[in-house]
Design a protein around this motif. Structure first.
Motif, PDB file in Angstrom:
ATOM      1  N   VAL A 318      43.127  49.733  34.819  1.00  0.00           N
ATOM      2  CA  VAL A 318      43.285  48.290  35.030  1.00  0.00           C
ATOM      3  C   VAL A 318      42.043  47.551  34.548  1.00  0.00           C
ATOM      4  O   VAL A 318      42.132  46.499  33.898  1.00  0.00           O
ATOM      5  N   LEU A 333      50.442  41.312  35.894  1.00  0.00           N
ATOM      6  CA  LEU A 333      49.938  42.641  35.562  1.00  0.00           C
ATOM      7  C   LEU A 333      51.016  43.682  35.887  1.00  0.00           C
ATOM      8  O   LEU A 333      51.417  43.840  37.042  1.00  0.00           O
ATOM      9  N   TRP A 351      45.914  43.820  43.080  1.00  0.00           N
ATOM     10  CA  TRP A 351      44.840  43.607  42.115  1.00  0.00           C
ATOM     11  C   TRP A 351      44.426  42.154  41.997  1.00  0.00           C
ATOM     12  O   TRP A 351      43.409  41.832  41.384  1.00  0.00           O
ATOM     13  N   SER A 352      45.169  41.260  42.602  1.00  0.00           N
ATOM     14  CA  SER A 352      44.760  39.853  42.627  1.00  0.00           C
ATOM     15  C   SER A 352      43.489  39.675  43.453  1.00  0.00           C
ATOM     16  O   SER A 352      42.785  38.656  43.312  1.00  0.00           O
ATOM     17  N   VAL A 358      45.000  37.188  38.128  1.00  0.00           N
ATOM     18  CA  VAL A 358      46.230  37.943  38.374  1.00  0.00           C
ATOM     19  C   VAL A 358      47.059  37.229  39.443  1.00  0.00           C
ATOM     20  O   VAL A 358      46.709  37.220  40.619  1.00  0.00           O
ATOM     21  N   ASP A 361      51.030  41.404  40.537  1.00  0.00           N
ATOM     22  CA  ASP A 361      50.988  42.754  39.967  1.00  0.00           C
ATOM     23  C   ASP A 361      52.177  43.548  40.484  1.00  0.00           C
ATOM     24  O   ASP A 361      52.536  43.477  41.652  1.00  0.00           O
TER      25      ASP A 361
END
Length: 405
Positions: A318, A333, A351-352, A358, A361
């Motif tokens: 990532v 993502l 992942w934000s 992002v 995800d």
């Protein structure tokens, strides 16, 4: 003895189906009281000689009160050799979502072979209030399904006489008079049973394709694919197709405003075509039929979709994928796991929390031996989330559907 014509009255309760049946048959055979249990719950029939023709009128309950019974009756009639005229009955009043639901139900009952013999009958000409039927009922924003009935809308006065019935039969091609083109030598007015079903279906397909060619080029392939699907006898697909190309949020001149979102995709590794499969489903899925999805370059896009195949550790993959993604634009993502295991275990980290850009995800499963993207619940859910996120970033755009007409 078989009738010369069967007229089927469809619509909600209380719109005037029974009264219309009595008007057509020129006698009181149907109980038009709204409180009548018979009218509400049962299909009733009556026959009479009208202008020299033996006409059977089938009066149905409210379309949502006995949907399966009505559908079964319509399909039985379509399998018979007797010519049928299906009339969807409405009051003269502004068109609403409830009216549109009725039309969608009728499509499910009749598509494809009965559709050509379906018309709209409006009751209560005295309610026009010095306006045309189009202005009084549809105003500035007609239903996306109504243009399909162009030339097949009729008007009854509740206290009108037999001339309005004659006009209905003549204009619908079921009564020949001097000067009337509805004769046996006119191929456009021949009963459908004279034409092979496959030829009839092919003719409809070609006519609709011709209409499609007035779409902007980037819309044509998408609409054509959906059109091909609808001709596989799936009425739900046809309703969606009509909405797709004719459902404006707001009318302006000869075009329509349409929600749209521009996306730019980045693939950071080998995806076996799964990235393109996802984009294709995003463009065609029913949830976005009123949102146009365009792929464009990085500078013009509204949303960036990053396809990140996981080849080693998720975190490092990532990080590598996001390293070259410019800031300032929301990112979807897509973490792609190379596996044939439908129950593959996945780290649910958000992942934000690590990357402000992002917005969403999701995790998908893919493998080259399974034609790229796996057909599984996890992938379906991921694509659904992508749809919802793209809708949040959509903007209004202009679609010139009617071309130069």
């Amino acid at each position: 003895m078989d009738p010369d014509l069967t007229i089927v009255l469809l619509g909600n309760s209380g719109v005037g189906k029974s009264a219309s049946g009595n008007t057509i048959l020129r006698k009181q055979v149907f109980d038009s009281r709204q409180s009548s249990t018979t009218v509400k719950n049962q299909i009733s029939e009556a026959t009479a000689d009208v202008f020299g023709k033996r006409i059977l009128v089938v009066n149905t309950p409210g379309i949502f009160d006995a949907e399966e019974d009505i559908k079964s009756k319509c399909q039985d009639l379509l399998r018979s050799s007797v010519p049928c005229l299906f009339l969807v009955v409405f009051r003269v009043e502004p068109f609403s979502n409830e009216h549109e639901k009725v039309l969608e139900a009728v499509y499910r009952f009749l598509w494809p072979q009965g559709f050509k013999n379906c018309s709209l009958l409006f009751i209560g000409s005295n309610a026009l209030q010095d306006k045309s039927l189009e202005d009084r009922v549809f105003g500035d924003e007609p239903s996306p399904l109504v243009p399909t009935f162009s030339g097949r809308c009729y008007l009854f006065n509740e206290n009108g006489g037999e001339e309005q019935v004659r006009e209905l039969l003549e204009k619908s091609g079921h009564l020949s008079t001097p000067g009337n083109s509805a004769t046996a030598t006119d191929p456009e007015k021949l009963p459908l049973k004279k034409q092979k079903p496959e030829d009839q279906e092919k003719e409809k397909l070609e006519k609709l394709k011709e209409e499609l060619r007035n779409l902007m080029p980037e819309h044509f392939n998408q609409a054509e694919r959906l059109l091909e699907k609808c001709f596989n006898k799936d009425p739900e697909e046809f309703v969606d197709f009509i909405k797709c190309i004719k459902a404006p949020q707001k009318k302006a001149d000869k075009g329509y405003f349409w929600n749209k979102v521009k996306v730019h995709s980045i693939s950071t590794g080998r995806t076996c075509g799964a990235d393109q499969a996802i984009l294709e489903q995003v463009k065609l899925n029913k949830r976005l039929l009123e949102t146009k999805v365009e792929t464009t370059d990085l500078q013009k896009c509204d949303v960036i979709i990053v396809f990140c195949p996981i080849t080693s550790r998720t975190g490092s993959d990532v990080e590598a994928a996001m390293r070259d993604v410019p800031g300032g634009k929301p990112v979807v993502l897509v973490l792609m796991h190379h596996t044939r295991d439908f129950d593959f275990s996945i780290d649910v980290k958000r992942w934000s929390e690590n990357y402000q850009s992002v917005a969403l995800d999701v995790h998908v499963l893919f493998h080259e031996t399974l034609q790229g993207l796996l057909k599984c619940r996890r992938n379906d859910e991921a694509i659904k989330q992508i749809h919802e996120e793209l809708n949040r970033h959509s903007r209004s755009g202009f679609l010139n559907f009617w071309g130069n007409k």
